[in-house]
Design an enzyme around this catalytic site. Structure first.
Site: not given
Ligand code: NAD
Length: 256
Positions: A147, A160
């Protein structure tokens, strides 16, 4: 010129946390690029429409139950993936959680929840994938989700940020060890994309104000992650490993 540079034809890709947000989008992109896609999540029923959509578009997809904090579940998911589609040679280590809290308010449970999913989960799934590729003598590509908060900081995100910085540095270390097996390891460092992880914040007045600090003065759209993902997942990045790629509208280098 090879115009199929980004093709994933003949590959098997696994996406963790594919039931929502970025993971759901990544699964569709990988399938569109020709990969057989294994989608993992704790609640398999949430994956049904994703699998149906991919199949309806002419792709191949298979859903597996997978909790990245549970080693047995990770092993079982790879067994199932291999039985259906063969070795997983593209891994998108996407599952992640957030739990915004001021540093002094983080308790042991919150710290462990964060690290066990965002860091140890990435390690656990990547180790399973790489061991299997090495045993089979096959090359592969791992894409970890770091991230911009793994490269910079923001209030209420210290654990985080620490987990995502660790993912970035583990990506460097994995790249250095795994090139000898033909396994490349890179990471995406997204800026801000509205998903379930942050929707409450970006729907708030405070969130709307925050968006004005991002140079394009808007959030990213999921489509803007498509090219960067395909670059790292495909042979288009055959001489790249250990790269942590920000996709953030220039946010990290925004004016002070
Ligand atoms: P999101 O909450 O929609 O997706 C995260 C997914 O991870 C969900 O489907 C959740 O059920 C799954 N998850 C959580 N714990 C889990 C576990 N123990 N086992 C299996 N699955 C699990 O959020 P997102 O934004 O799609 O995030 C996806 C990735 O991208 C994450 O790693 C997040 O940190 C990273 N990220 C997101 C952003 C953003 O702006 N959305 C920015 C930087 C990084």
């Amino acid at each position: 010129m090879n115009t199929d540079l980004f093709s994933l034809q003949g590959r098997t890709a696994l996406v963790t946390g594919a039931s929502s947000g970025l993971g759901n989008h990544f699964a569709r992109v990988l399938a569109d690029a020709g990969a057989r896609v294994v989608v993992g999540a704790r609640r398999v029923e949430r994956l049904e429409s994703l699998v149906n959509d991919i199949q309806a578009a002419g792709g191949e997809a298979h859903a597996v139950a997978m909790d990245v904090t549970d080693g047995d579940s990770v092993t079982a998911a790879f067994e199932s993936a291999e039985a259906v589609f063969g070795h997983v040679d593209v891994l998108v280590n996407n599952a992640g959680v957030a739990d915004p809290k001021w540093f002094v308010d983080i308790d042991e449970a919150s710290w462990d929840f964060m690290m066990d999913t965002n860091l140890k989960g990435v390690w656990r799934v990547a180790r399973e994938c790489c061991r299997r590729l090495i045993d089979a003598g096959k090359p592969g590509a791992v894409v970890n989700l770091s991230s911009v908060l793994g490269l910079g900081v923001q209030g209420m995100q210290s654990h985080y940020s620490a987990s995502k910085a660790a993912v970035a540095h583990m990506t460097h270390a994995m790249a250095s060890e795994l090139w000898r097996y033909g396994i490349r390891v890179n990471a995406l460092a997204p800026g801000y994309f509205k998903t379930e992880i942050n929707a409450d914040f970006f729907d708030s007045e405070k969130g709307q104000q925050y968006v004005k600090r991002i140079p394009p003065r808007r959030l990213g759209t999921l489509d803007e992650l498509t090219g960067p993902l395909l670059l790292l997942a495909s042979d288009a990045s055959s001489y790249m490993s250990g790269v942590v790629l920000p996709v953030d509208g220039g946010h990290l280098w925004g004016s002070l």
